[in-house]
Structure formats: C-alpha cells, structure tokens
Scaffold this motif. Structure first.
Motif, PDB file in Angstrom:
ATOM      1  N   ALA A 244       0.896  -1.320   0.021  1.00 12.56           N
ATOM      2  CA  ALA A 244       0.112  -0.084   0.094  1.00 12.56           C
ATOM      3  C   ALA A 244       0.829   1.346  -0.092  1.00 12.56           C
ATOM      4  CB  ALA A 244      -0.874  -0.083   1.142  1.00 12.56           C
ATOM      5  N   PHE A 245       1.951   1.088   0.665  1.00 15.76           N
ATOM      6  CA  PHE A 245       2.804   2.534   0.832  1.00 15.76           C
ATOM      7  C   PHE A 245       3.560   2.716  -0.570  1.00 15.76           C
ATOM      8  CE2 PHE A 245       1.766   2.477   5.235  1.00 15.76           C
ATOM      9  CZ  PHE A 245       2.214   3.851   5.676  1.00 15.76           C
ATOM     10  N   THR A 246       3.568   1.697  -1.678  1.00 12.56           N
ATOM     11  CA  THR A 246       4.412   1.942  -2.715  1.00 12.56           C
ATOM     12  C   THR A 246       3.247   2.484  -3.828  1.00 12.56           C
ATOM     13  OG1 THR A 246       3.778  -0.258  -3.768  1.00 12.56           O
ATOM     14  CG2 THR A 246       5.695  -0.182  -2.180  1.00 12.56           C
ATOM     15  N   ILE A 247       1.968   2.572  -3.446  1.00 16.58           N
ATOM     16  CA  ILE A 247       0.923   3.096  -4.486  1.00 16.58           C
ATOM     17  C   ILE A 247       0.964   4.361  -4.651  1.00 16.58           C
ATOM     18  CG2 ILE A 247      -1.389   3.328  -5.010  1.00 16.58           C
ATOM     19  CD1 ILE A 247      -0.423   0.414  -4.867  1.00 16.58           C
ATOM     20  N   PRO A 248       1.439   5.052  -5.666  1.00 17.98           N
ATOM     21  CA  PRO A 248       1.557   6.356  -6.060  1.00 17.98           C
ATOM     22  C   PRO A 248       0.263   7.403  -5.457  1.00 17.98           C
ATOM     23  CG  PRO A 248       1.884   5.223  -7.934  1.00 17.98           C
ATOM     24  CD  PRO A 248       1.267   4.161  -7.123  1.00 17.98           C
ATOM     25  N   ALA A 249       0.811   8.387  -4.634  1.00 15.82           N
ATOM     26  CA  ALA A 249      -0.203   9.189  -4.156  1.00 15.82           C
ATOM     27  C   ALA A 249      -0.268  10.756  -4.646  1.00 15.82           C
ATOM     28  CB  ALA A 249      -0.122   9.300  -2.733  1.00 15.82           C
ATOM     29  N   VAL A 250       0.205  10.891  -6.117  1.00 12.19           N
ATOM     30  CA  VAL A 250       0.261  12.112  -6.607  1.00 12.19           C
ATOM     31  C   VAL A 250      -0.587  12.235  -7.906  1.00 12.19           C
ATOM     32  CG1 VAL A 250       2.651  12.553  -5.731  1.00 12.19           C
ATOM     33  CG2 VAL A 250       2.399  11.739  -7.878  1.00 12.19           C
ATOM     34  N   THR A 251      -1.114  13.511  -8.342  1.00 11.14           N
ATOM     35  CA  THR A 251      -1.628  13.505  -9.487  1.00 11.14           C
ATOM     36  C   THR A 251      -0.880  13.947 -10.803  1.00 11.14           C
ATOM     37  OG1 THR A 251      -2.079  15.866  -9.204  1.00 11.14           O
ATOM     38  CG2 THR A 251      -3.945  14.494  -8.379  1.00 11.14           C
ATOM     39  N   LYS A 252      -1.287  13.660 -11.919  1.00 12.21           N
ATOM     40  CA  LYS A 252      -0.425  14.056 -13.115  1.00 12.21           C
ATOM     41  C   LYS A 252      -0.584  15.544 -13.362  1.00 12.21           C
ATOM     42  CE  LYS A 252       0.236  11.279 -16.728  1.00 12.21           C
ATOM     43  NZ  LYS A 252       0.057  10.399 -17.733  1.00 12.21           N
ATOM     44  N   ILE A 253      -1.648  16.103 -13.011  1.00  6.67           N
ATOM     45  CA  ILE A 253      -1.941  17.704 -13.371  1.00  6.67           C
ATOM     46  C   ILE A 253      -2.664  17.945 -12.218  1.00  6.67           C
ATOM     47  CG2 ILE A 253      -2.278  17.207 -15.776  1.00  6.67           C
ATOM     48  CD1 ILE A 253      -5.444  17.408 -15.188  1.00  6.67           C
ATOM     49  N   ASN A 254      -2.323  19.306 -11.693  1.00  4.72           N
ATOM     50  CA  ASN A 254      -2.817  19.972 -10.820  1.00  4.72           C
ATOM     51  C   ASN A 254      -4.294  20.608 -11.075  1.00  4.72           C
ATOM     52  OD1 ASN A 254      -3.008  22.779 -12.270  1.00  4.72           O
ATOM     53  ND2 ASN A 254      -0.934  23.167 -11.717  1.00  4.72           N
ATOM     54  N   GLU A 255      -4.911  21.061  -9.835  1.00  6.12           N
ATOM     55  CA  GLU A 255      -6.191  21.278  -9.997  1.00  6.12           C
ATOM     56  C   GLU A 255      -6.711  22.526 -10.957  1.00  6.12           C
ATOM     57  OE1 GLU A 255      -7.570  22.522  -5.965  1.00  6.12           O
ATOM     58  OE2 GLU A 255      -6.985  20.690  -5.060  1.00  6.12           O
ATOM     59  N   ASN A 256      -5.741  23.381 -11.098  1.00  2.46           N
ATOM     60  CA  ASN A 256      -6.090  24.609 -11.840  1.00  2.46           C
ATOM     61  C   ASN A 256      -6.051  23.999 -13.509  1.00  2.46           C
ATOM     62  OD1 ASN A 256      -6.234  26.537  -9.772  1.00  2.46           O
ATOM     63  ND2 ASN A 256      -4.189  27.040 -10.083  1.00  2.46           N
ATOM     64  N   SER A 257      -5.075  23.050 -13.825  1.00  2.04           N
ATOM     65  CA  SER A 257      -4.966  22.756 -15.288  1.00  2.04           C
ATOM     66  C   SER A 257      -6.251  21.835 -15.458  1.00  2.04           C
ATOM     67  CB  SER A 257      -3.657  22.009 -15.228  1.00  2.04           C
ATOM     68  OG  SER A 257      -2.725  22.665 -15.112  1.00  2.04           O
ATOM     69  N   PHE A 258      -6.692  20.985 -14.238  1.00  2.00           N
ATOM     70  CA  PHE A 258      -7.708  20.093 -14.429  1.00  2.00           C
ATOM     71  C   PHE A 258      -9.007  20.888 -14.731  1.00  2.00           C
ATOM     72  CE2 PHE A 258     -11.474  17.841 -12.695  1.00  2.00           C
ATOM     73  CZ  PHE A 258     -11.563  16.707 -13.364  1.00  2.00           C
ATOM     74  N   SER A 259      -9.281  21.958 -13.935  1.00  2.00           N
ATOM     75  CA  SER A 259     -10.403  22.959 -14.346  1.00  2.00           C
ATOM     76  C   SER A 259     -10.504  23.406 -15.391  1.00  2.00           C
ATOM     77  CB  SER A 259     -10.535  23.955 -12.972  1.00  2.00           C
ATOM     78  OG  SER A 259     -10.561  23.371 -11.808  1.00  2.00           O
ATOM     79  N   GLU A 260      -9.332  24.114 -15.857  1.00  2.56           N
ATOM     80  CA  GLU A 260      -9.352  24.653 -17.099  1.00  2.56           C
ATOM     81  C   GLU A 260      -9.525  23.810 -18.409  1.00  2.56           C
ATOM     82  OE1 GLU A 260      -5.601  26.709 -17.379  1.00  2.56           O
ATOM     83  OE2 GLU A 260      -5.857  28.002 -15.716  1.00  2.56           O
ATOM     84  N   ASN A 261      -8.812  22.545 -18.345  1.00  2.00           N
ATOM     85  CA  ASN A 261      -9.125  21.824 -19.322  1.00  2.00           C
ATOM     86  C   ASN A 261     -10.525  20.981 -19.490  1.00  2.00           C
ATOM     87  OD1 ASN A 261      -6.318  21.093 -21.088  1.00  2.00           O
ATOM     88  ND2 ASN A 261      -5.798  21.213 -18.849  1.00  2.00           N
ATOM     89  N   LEU A 262     -11.272  20.967 -18.447  1.00  2.00           N
ATOM     90  CA  LEU A 262     -12.274  20.403 -18.284  1.00  2.00           C
ATOM     91  C   LEU A 262     -13.630  21.501 -18.791  1.00  2.00           C
ATOM     92  CD1 LEU A 262     -14.145  17.998 -17.393  1.00  2.00           C
ATOM     93  CD2 LEU A 262     -14.205  19.034 -15.003  1.00  2.00           C
ATOM     94  N   ARG A 263     -13.291  22.788 -18.229  1.00  2.00           N
ATOM     95  CA  ARG A 263     -14.090  23.675 -18.873  1.00  2.00           C
ATOM     96  C   ARG A 263     -13.942  23.678 -20.327  1.00  2.00           C
ATOM     97  NH1 ARG A 263     -12.810  26.607 -14.092  1.00  2.00           N
ATOM     98  NH2 ARG A 263     -10.834  27.606 -15.270  1.00  2.00           N
TER      99      ARG A 263
END
Length: 438
Positions: A244-263
C-alpha cells in the motif's frame, strides 16, 4: 440558486463524514455477521459451521500449489487485502489527513499509544509466567468499524471533531497493531522467499518513482510480494501494508489545469453538432474519451484504489472474517468459562486498560500544553471515546489467532473479546447519548 461556499472546516469534515457513514453501515453488517456466527455455532447445524471453514481450497500450477483450509485463505489472504486498505488509509492520513503534521497527529497518536500500552501491561501482569502471556497484544486494538458505528448511533449532537479524533485514534491504533504483528507475532523466518518478496517490493517502489500508475502493475507485483511473505514466516498481512505504501499518491496534473481543461472540453462538447439519434457523434465520443483521460490524470491511484476497495473490505471481507472467527459456543457454563487468565486479561485490558490509557495520555497531552482538545469537544466526549476504544473486535480476533497455538486459549480470547466489546460499546454509547449539545 447561488451555492454558499463551504468553510475550511466543512471541507475537512465532508470526506470524513462520508468515511464515517461507510464505517457506520459496515459496522452494522459486521455486527450481523457476528450474530449469525454465534447463532450458527450454537444451532443444531453447528457441525456444518466448523466443517465449512476446514474445507481445503487449492490454487497453483504444476508442482507449485497452495492448498489451505478456507479459514486460512480468509485470515491470511482476504485479510491481507484488509491490511492493504489500512495501509492506503495510513499513507493518506500521513500525507494530508489527521496524521499529516505533528500538531494534528500528536493528540490522537498519543491517545492511541496509551490505549495500547496500558491494556498490554494489564494482560501481561494477569498472565505473567503462564503459557498465555504471549497474548498481550490482543487487547491493544480498537475496531474502527464498530467504534465509529456506535459513535454515530450516539446522536447528531456529537461534534464532528470528536468523530475525526476517534477516526485518527483508530488509524494510529491500526498502525501500532501492524507494528506489533510484524515484530512480535512473526514465526521462524525463511529468508529465501522473503528475499524474493523484497525484490518485488523494490520493483513496486521503482515503478512508483518512474511514474507507473497502472493498477494492474501494482496488483500483479503485489500478489507476488504477498506470496513471498506467506512462504517466509512473516505474516502475509504485513505485505498488504507495505505494498500500500508503494502506491502513487500524486496527480499528473494540478487542480487549476484540470479545471481549465475540463471547461474547455465541456465547451467543445456543447459546440459539437449532435446526432438526431440516441448515439453520440465521433467528435463527441472523442471528447468524452479526453474527459476520461483528464479525470484519470487528476486523481491519485492511492485514492482511486482505496475508494474502490473500501466497500469490499467493509461489506465483504470483514463480515466474512467475523463469520469465520466469531462462532463461539455459549453453553450453560459460558460465564464460568470466562474465569481464566486469558479472558480476564482481555476483558480487563479492553475495558479498563483502553479507557485509562486513552483518557490518561490525552489528559497528559492537554495539561502539559502539548496539544488541545478537538474543536467543540469536552472531557465528557473524550471519556465516551475512551470507552468506545475498548471495542476491539476484528484486529483483536486476528491477533489472538497469531498469539496462540492452543485452541483453548484462542477460544478463551474470543470469549473475552466479545464480552469486553459488548460492555465497552454499551457503556460508551450510553454515556455519549446522555450528553446534550451545549
């Protein structure tokens, strides 16, 4: 209608509330499983109960076959998945949850430490010099599902911060239990399979560092780690936590990029000319696929896997474990059967030890100025939580199977765990229900 923005406290409480709701319903299912196990084991069909868990189940190929009774597959196999989810929860809590900073973690972790040390000491003193003294780890654990379910039943007047405190305490308690199992309840080591497991674990760590986010990759390599631990003598459930401790816990994009691209994608979808039928156009389908890829990039594999597995653990694995392990015989001599060092040690440890340990260490932290009580909480709430901490079911049953080889000791421990959990639960919920919102 304009939405009212959430306060920072509400943003913190919202995911915790969802988690507690899941634990609440999971606790009810767990309770029903215990009830079914006890009724079944004391019914005219009791032989079928014991026979079921002794059925052999095999998996393998050629000369490499794992052939184990069903209860071993549950206790060593499915419970590894239970510990895997615990590991995911621990990693999340250490990264951004209630254990992420020293200020947040100090109070629940010290409360959990007191709730482990005092019960262990009480059991050890009662069983000192006896063959059963090795069971000191049994009363150290708090069952998070039962405890949170009972806390939710206590009423809506309980501050959300108290539920967060109990959750953090139970998670820290789980960490302590995992360490106890790893260091004190491990049999003779076989270093060859342990070395192979270590190599696969290093592959998982390397995969994390290289940015591999495939669930299948971590699943397949994780199974190899589990098999290595199973054959090594180190309890296989520890593999679940380490993987479990080896599972990645980071995103590939940040929140702002996600919101902009989703819009942008949402706007593209609206601008595309739709079909007159029920199907989407190829352009719309392409946009939908882009939204899927964007969503995958915006979520962490850790949270994705945790949210996917948590219902299975809460509603399948833990109830199945309870069904396989809680079937004790309640005869005419039930209460006389409690008069033995193991049962007395477990009952005293869970009811008295947990209460004293949690309350005392919390009091010391607050009085020395090292921590503050949770927001809107008072000492009455902490007292109720200290009582509920004595509900030690799943992990206590699990450790009793590791601590003892003698069937009579395991049975005595089960008696103590069930009685103590029942008493602690009744006392805790009765006390908390008696409090009125200030």
């Amino acid at each position: 209608m304009e939405l009212i923005p959430k306060s920072p406290f509400e943003k913190i409480i919202a995911p915790v509330s969802r988690f507690i709701h899941l634990e609440y319903t999971g606790g009810i299912v767990l309770f029903l499983s215990v009830l079914v196990a006890i009724i079944w084991a004391n019914s005219p069909f009791h032989e079928s109960y014991h026979h079921l868990w002794d059925i052999k189940f095999s998996i393998g190929f050629d000369d490499y076959v794992l052939n184990k009774p069903l209860h071993i597959w549950i206790n060593d196999g499915l419970m590894a998945l239970f510990f895997f989810v615990i590991g995911l929860e621990l990693k999340r809590e250490f990264m951004e949850g209630e254990l992420s900073t020293l200020k947040k973690a100090s109070l629940p972790m010290m409360a959990a430490l007191g709730g482990m040390l005092v019960p262990a000491a009480i059991f050890f003193i009662i069983n000192k010099g006896l063959a059963s003294e090795h069971g000191w780890g049994i009363p150290m654990a708090t069952d998070i599902a039962f405890a949170l379910a009972l806390l939710s039943m206590a009423g809506k007047h309980i501050p959300g911060s108290v539920k967060v405190f109990l959750s953090a305490l139970a998670v820290a308690d789980d960490l302590g239990a995992v360490l106890v199992i790893a260091f004190f309840y491990t049999s003779n080591l076989n270093f060859a399979p342990l070395g192979v497991a270590a190599i696969f674990l290093l592959i998982l760590i390397a995969g994390n560092k290289l940015g591999i986010r495939s669930t299948a990759f971590y699943l397949l390599i994780g199974i190899a780690v589990w098999i290595g631990f199973l054959l090594s003598g180190v309890h296989a459930t520890i593999a679940g936590v380490l993987v479990a401790f080896t599972i990645p816990a980071v995103t590939k994009i940040n929140e702002n990029s996600f919101s902009e691209n989703l819009r942008k994608l949402s706007n593209d979808f609206e601008q595309e000319i739709p079909n007159s039928g029920l199907l989407t156009t190829s352009e719309q389908h392409r946009t939908i696929e882009q939204v899927k890829s964007l969503t995958l990039a915006a979520e962490t594999p850790l949270q994705k896997i945790e949210y996917a597995l948590h219902p299975w653990v809460a509603f399948v694995i833990m109830p199945l474990f309870a069904l396989a392990n809680a079937g004790i015989i309640i005869g005419a001599d039930f209460f006389s059967a409690l008069v033995n060092p193991v049962s007395i040690g477990v009952i005293s440890g869970l009811i008295i030890g947990k209460f004293v340990g949690v309350l005392l260490f919390t009091w010391l932290m607050v009085k020395t100025g090292l921590a503050q009580l949770p927001d809107q909480a008072n000492w009455k709430h902490i007292t109720g939580v200290a009582l509920l901490a004595g509900v030690g079911f799943t992990m206590s049953l699990f450790i009793s199977n590791l601590a003892f080889e003698q069937p009579e000791f395991i049975e005595q421990a089960k008696y103590g765990i069930l009685i103590a959990s029942l008493i602690a639960g009744i006392l805790g919920i009765t006390l908390l229900k008696s409090f009125k919102k200030a």
